[in-house]
Enzyme design. Structure first.
Site, PDB file in Angstrom:
ATOM      1  N   CYS A  43      -5.473  -8.715  -7.612  1.00  0.00           N
ATOM      2  CA  CYS A  43      -4.083  -9.145  -7.754  1.00  0.00           C
ATOM      3  C   CYS A  43      -3.980 -10.491  -8.452  1.00  0.00           C
ATOM      4  O   CYS A  43      -3.239 -10.652  -9.424  1.00  0.00           O
ATOM      5  CB  CYS A  43      -3.437  -9.196  -6.372  1.00  0.00           C
ATOM      6  N   CYS A  48      -1.566  -8.137 -10.433  1.00  0.00           N
ATOM      7  CA  CYS A  48      -0.154  -8.515 -10.294  1.00  0.00           C
ATOM      8  C   CYS A  48       0.213  -9.824 -10.977  1.00  0.00           C
ATOM      9  O   CYS A  48       1.186  -9.890 -11.730  1.00  0.00           O
ATOM     10  CB  CYS A  48       0.226  -8.668  -8.815  1.00  0.00           C
ATOM     11  N   LYS A  51      -0.455 -10.143 -14.849  1.00  0.00           N
ATOM     12  CA  LYS A  51       0.414  -9.118 -15.443  1.00  0.00           C
ATOM     13  C   LYS A  51       1.871  -9.572 -15.443  1.00  0.00           C
ATOM     14  O   LYS A  51       2.577  -9.455 -16.441  1.00  0.00           O
ATOM     15  CB  LYS A  51       0.221  -7.820 -14.643  1.00  0.00           C
ATOM     16  N   TYR A 181       1.875   3.401 -13.738  1.00  0.00           N
ATOM     17  CA  TYR A 181       2.638   2.166 -13.906  1.00  0.00           C
ATOM     18  C   TYR A 181       1.877   1.108 -14.701  1.00  0.00           C
ATOM     19  O   TYR A 181       2.464   0.350 -15.479  1.00  0.00           O
ATOM     20  CB  TYR A 181       3.140   1.630 -12.553  1.00  0.00           C
ATOM     21  N   GLU A 185       3.328  -0.561 -18.015  1.00  0.00           N
ATOM     22  CA  GLU A 185       3.534  -2.016 -18.048  1.00  0.00           C
ATOM     23  C   GLU A 185       2.825  -2.646 -19.249  1.00  0.00           C
ATOM     24  O   GLU A 185       3.416  -3.447 -19.979  1.00  0.00           O
ATOM     25  CB  GLU A 185       2.997  -2.643 -16.758  1.00  0.00           C
ATOM     26  N   HIS A 439      30.298 -10.018  -7.415  1.00  0.00           N
ATOM     27  CA  HIS A 439      30.791  -9.700  -8.741  1.00  0.00           C
ATOM     28  C   HIS A 439      30.707 -10.917  -9.653  1.00  0.00           C
ATOM     29  O   HIS A 439      30.999 -12.019  -9.196  1.00  0.00           O
ATOM     30  CB  HIS A 439      32.250  -9.243  -8.624  1.00  0.00           C
ATOM     31  N   GLU A 444      25.818  -5.026  -7.444  1.00  0.00           N
ATOM     32  CA  GLU A 444      27.030  -4.576  -6.748  1.00  0.00           C
ATOM     33  C   GLU A 444      27.255  -3.070  -6.924  1.00  0.00           C
ATOM     34  O   GLU A 444      27.930  -2.433  -6.124  1.00  0.00           O
ATOM     35  CB  GLU A 444      28.262  -5.359  -7.195  1.00  0.00           C
TER      36      GLU A 444
HETATM   37  C1  LIG Z   1      -3.308  -4.330 -13.739  1.00  0.00           C
HETATM   38  C2  LIG Z   1      -2.885  -4.268 -12.297  1.00  0.00           C
HETATM   39  C3  LIG Z   1      -1.610  -4.649 -11.951  1.00  0.00           C
HETATM   40  C4  LIG Z   1      -1.213  -4.605 -10.615  1.00  0.00           C
HETATM   41  N1  LIG Z   1       0.053  -4.969 -10.315  1.00  0.00           N
HETATM   42  C5  LIG Z   1       0.475  -4.951  -9.035  1.00  0.00           C
HETATM   43  C6  LIG Z   1       1.781  -5.378  -8.700  1.00  0.00           C
HETATM   44  O1  LIG Z   1       2.561  -5.767  -9.556  1.00  0.00           O
HETATM   45  N2  LIG Z   1       2.139  -5.352  -7.395  1.00  0.00           N
HETATM   46  C7  LIG Z   1       1.287  -4.925  -6.414  1.00  0.00           C
HETATM   47  O2  LIG Z   1       1.668  -4.928  -5.243  1.00  0.00           O
HETATM   48  N3  LIG Z   1       0.037  -4.496  -6.711  1.00  0.00           N
HETATM   49  C8  LIG Z   1      -0.379  -4.500  -8.000  1.00  0.00           C
HETATM   50  N4  LIG Z   1      -1.660  -4.105  -8.303  1.00  0.00           N
HETATM   51  C9  LIG Z   1      -2.511  -3.579  -7.229  1.00  0.00           C
HETATM   52  C10 LIG Z   1      -3.131  -4.716  -6.414  1.00  0.00           C
HETATM   53  O3  LIG Z   1      -3.801  -5.612  -7.265  1.00  0.00           O
HETATM   54  C11 LIG Z   1      -4.084  -4.126  -5.392  1.00  0.00           C
HETATM   55  O4  LIG Z   1      -3.412  -3.162  -4.628  1.00  0.00           O
HETATM   56  C12 LIG Z   1      -4.641  -5.189  -4.452  1.00  0.00           C
HETATM   57  O5  LIG Z   1      -5.306  -6.201  -5.150  1.00  0.00           O
HETATM   58  C13 LIG Z   1      -5.601  -4.537  -3.444  1.00  0.00           C
HETATM   59  O6  LIG Z   1      -6.160  -5.518  -2.621  1.00  0.00           O
HETATM   60  P1  LIG Z   1      -7.582  -5.278  -1.939  1.00  0.00           P
HETATM   61  O7  LIG Z   1      -7.749  -6.385  -0.971  1.00  0.00           O
HETATM   62  O8  LIG Z   1      -7.679  -3.879  -1.456  1.00  0.00           O
HETATM   63  O9  LIG Z   1      -8.644  -5.396  -3.120  1.00  0.00           O
HETATM   64  P2  LIG Z   1      -8.843  -6.433  -4.301  1.00  0.00           P
HETATM   65  O10 LIG Z   1      -7.717  -7.378  -4.430  1.00  0.00           O
HETATM   66  O11 LIG Z   1      -9.206  -5.618  -5.478  1.00  0.00           O
HETATM   67  O12 LIG Z   1     -10.098  -7.288  -3.838  1.00  0.00           O
HETATM   68  C14 LIG Z   1     -11.361  -6.725  -3.688  1.00  0.00           C
HETATM   69  C15 LIG Z   1     -12.403  -7.823  -3.896  1.00  0.00           C
HETATM   70  O13 LIG Z   1     -13.652  -7.366  -3.420  1.00  0.00           O
HETATM   71  C16 LIG Z   1     -14.667  -7.857  -4.269  1.00  0.00           C
HETATM   72  N5  LIG Z   1     -15.833  -7.012  -4.067  1.00  0.00           N
HETATM   73  C17 LIG Z   1     -15.947  -5.681  -4.313  1.00  0.00           C
HETATM   74  N6  LIG Z   1     -17.134  -5.222  -3.878  1.00  0.00           N
HETATM   75  C18 LIG Z   1     -17.792  -6.302  -3.335  1.00  0.00           C
HETATM   76  C19 LIG Z   1     -19.051  -6.460  -2.705  1.00  0.00           C
HETATM   77  N7  LIG Z   1     -19.862  -5.415  -2.467  1.00  0.00           N
HETATM   78  N8  LIG Z   1     -19.402  -7.704  -2.289  1.00  0.00           N
HETATM   79  C20 LIG Z   1     -18.578  -8.783  -2.467  1.00  0.00           C
HETATM   80  N9  LIG Z   1     -17.370  -8.662  -3.058  1.00  0.00           N
HETATM   81  C21 LIG Z   1     -16.979  -7.443  -3.471  1.00  0.00           C
HETATM   82  C22 LIG Z   1     -14.061  -7.784  -5.644  1.00  0.00           C
HETATM   83  O14 LIG Z   1     -14.709  -8.664  -6.555  1.00  0.00           O
HETATM   84  C23 LIG Z   1     -12.609  -8.192  -5.357  1.00  0.00           C
HETATM   85  O15 LIG Z   1     -12.435  -9.583  -5.520  1.00  0.00           O
HETATM   86  C24 LIG Z   1      -2.112  -4.152  -9.622  1.00  0.00           C
HETATM   87  C25 LIG Z   1      -3.405  -3.771  -9.970  1.00  0.00           C
HETATM   88  C26 LIG Z   1      -3.793  -3.829 -11.296  1.00  0.00           C
HETATM   89  C27 LIG Z   1      -5.188  -3.418 -11.660  1.00  0.00           C
END
Ligand SMILES: Cc1cc2nc3c(=O)[nH]c(=O)nc-3n(C[C@H](O)[C@H](O)[C@H](O)COP(=O)(O)OP(=O)(O)OC[C@H]3O[C@@H](n4cnc5c(N)ncnc54)[C@H](O)[C@@H]3O)c2cc1C
Length: 454
Positions: A43, A48, A51, A181, A185, A439, A444
């Site tokens: 994110c 997010c 983006k 999406y 986007e 308004h 609205e």
């Molecule tokens: C282009 C794009 C736009 C988006 N826009 C939106 C939006 O506008 N609004 C919205 O709500 N959501 C949006 N999302 C979705 C949102 O980013 C995800 O739903 C959210 O980040 C999920 O959170 P998470 O904690 O599951 O994983 P993540 O935020 O992906 O975090 C996972 C972390 O784990 C780390 N990791 C993975 N494996 C290991 C390991 N074995 N050891 C150590 N570290 C590890 C990774 O490096 C990463 O930092 C978007 C996603 C993308 C790709």
């Protein structure tokens, strides 16, 4: 608790992992988190936040045009792509620092490295200083997702959303493949920033899962804004030529491009996690299966967020983290409610939506009443900007409850967030009707639509 190095080991410091680690530590738990890349996860770094920053940047293309109608002469507007990237990177670094402060300030031990499960209670982290092992009472997997690109000739030439934020030089001719999406986007953003964009999608209409009216309306608006949208179109092969990439379509047409973005889906980030060592198997879709308490088949290993492939949104991962922390270190078990989760798509115009699509509501309730309004936003009237706004309400006829609310137009996400509260509270159409509008606003319309169209 004796014999454990920590109460909670979190693998992945993204949206869900950071929230869980911080809140658990604030409740007195001994917490360690391992992150292999930048703090904040998808994110903050490649999702997010960057983006939305680029979406704001692209919005100026329309705003400059509207400005002329209001009497402003702003001269020829040009984009300094390097400055935009630089300023974005600076802001993201600032956020990375804030995440670190939040974790360290709460007493969380932050390890920079890859985490692997050794058994159901042990995590090994490969850091620069060597491998470290931790015995944890509970393990939380919050490793998120990663882009997936299908196999085809020339696959090595394509980019994913992860690389688009720093693409250099700016792609004057961009092909985007996908209909979700993220594809819409990026197509809209790069078109606004000045690229000639072709959006290719093999299906009948973009944005599967959204309301059909919204899908058709957005597709029309993307085209109006200059995106060359090709439905029922797929890529056969991509070849690098001296003057760029040649994208051969399944209908044999060849498109020339400076870059090709594949936004064809994301898969749970489970590679190299060592799930098998902890006795965990994946679902048929490659996600980590969890129960309603986010427990995996090994009950003291839990998983939240995109790696479980439920609703892949940051606020959902945050809310799931809170449920887990309450369960392990707080008030106890409670269920996350996935009904009426609002969401936005930051295209131009943007989409805001909450609740059921018309088709879903018809399937669930049978009789529904549909209210729909389409107009040109006041902001666009003086410039002759042809962009239109769509607002739609889906009402369960039997209960009069508003079960779906959809908008395509400026600031749709800002508008829909407040209505999501009303809908979770069970607001009826009669209650909407008795609410006084503000308004003149677009919002609205949601409280002034009186005649059903279906
Ligand atoms: C282009 C794009 C736009 C988006 N826009 C939106 C939006 O506008 N609004 C919205 O709500 N959501 C949006 N999302 C979705 C949102 O980013 C995800 O739903 C959210 O980040 C999920 O959170 P998470 O904690 O599951 O994983 P993540 O935020 O992906 O975090 C996972 C972390 O784990 C780390 N990791 C993975 N494996 C290991 C390991 N074995 N050891 C150590 N570290 C590890 C990774 O490096 C990463 O930092 C978007 C996603 C993308 C790709």
């Amino acid at each position: 608790m004796s014999g454990f190095d920590c109460d909670l080991f979190v693998i992945g410091a993204g949206s869900g992992g950071v929230r869980a680690a911080r809140m658990a530590a604030q409740r007195g738990a001994r917490v360690v988190v391992a992150e292999a890349a930048a703090l904040g996860g998808t994110c903050v770094n490649v999702g997010c936040v960057p983006k939305k920053l680029y979406s704001e940047a692209a919005q100026f293309a329309d705003d400059f045009r509207d400005a002329a109608g209001f009497g402003w002469d702003v001269g020829a507007a040009t984009l300094d792509w390097a400055r935009l990237r630089r300023n974005r990177a600076k802001e993201i670094s600032r956020l990375n620092g804030i995440y670190e402060q939040l974790l360290v300030g709460a007493g969380v031990q932050v390890l920079r490295g890859w985490g692997t499960l050794c058994d159901a209670h042990t995590v090994q982290v490969a850091t620069n200083e060597g491998a470290q092992r931790f015995r944890a009472r509970h393990i939380l997997i919050a490793t998120g997702g990663t882009p997936s690109v299908p196999h085809f000739p020339g696959r090595e030439h394509v980019l994913t959303s992860d690389q688009m934020f720093d693409i250099e030089p700016f792609p004057k001719r961009l092909v985007v493949v996908g209909g979700g999406y993220i594809a819409c986007e990026f197509a809209s953003i790069f078109q606004g920033l000045g690229a000639q964009v072709r959006l290719l999608y093999r299906g009948e209409q973009v944005l599967r899962g959204f309301d059909d009216d919204v899908r058709a309306f957005l597709a029309q608006e993307l085209v109006k804004h200059g995106v060359d949208l090709r439905l029922r179109t797929d890529v056969e092969a991509i070849e690098r030529r001296p003057d760029g990439l040649a994208v051969t379509l399944t209908n044999a047409e060849v498109l020339e491009a400076d870059a090709v973005l594949y936004a064809t889906g994301r898969v749970p980030n489970v590679a190299g996690l060592g799930l098998e060592s902890a006795g965990l198997a994946l679902s048929p879709h490659g996600a980590i299966p969890v129960d309603d308490d986010y427990r995996t088949a090994a009950p003291h290993i839990l998983a939240i967020g995109d790696v479980t492939a439920r609703l892949q949104l940051t606020p959902v991962a945050l809310a799931e983290a809170m449920v887990v922390v309450d369960q392990l270190f707080g008030e106890g078990r409670r269920r996350m409610d996935y009904e009426f989760v609002p969401t936005a798509v930051f295209t131009h115009p943007s989409i805001g939506t909450v609740g059921l699509t018309e088709a879903q509501a018809r399937e669930r309730f049978g009789a529904v009443r549909i209210f729909r309004s389409e107009f040109r936003a006041l902001k666009h009237t003086l410039s002759g900007n042809a962009e239109r706004t769509l607002m739609k309400l889906v009402v369960d006829a039997a209960s009069d409850r508003v079960v779906g609310l959809h908008m395509v137009g400026p600031d749709a996400g800002e508008t829909v967030q407040g209505f999501a509260v009303a809908m979770r509270a069970g607001a009826t159409k009669a209650l909407f009707d008795s609410t006084i509008g503000i308004h003149p606003t677009a919002a609205e319309e949601f409280v002034t639509m009186r005649e059903p169209v279906a």
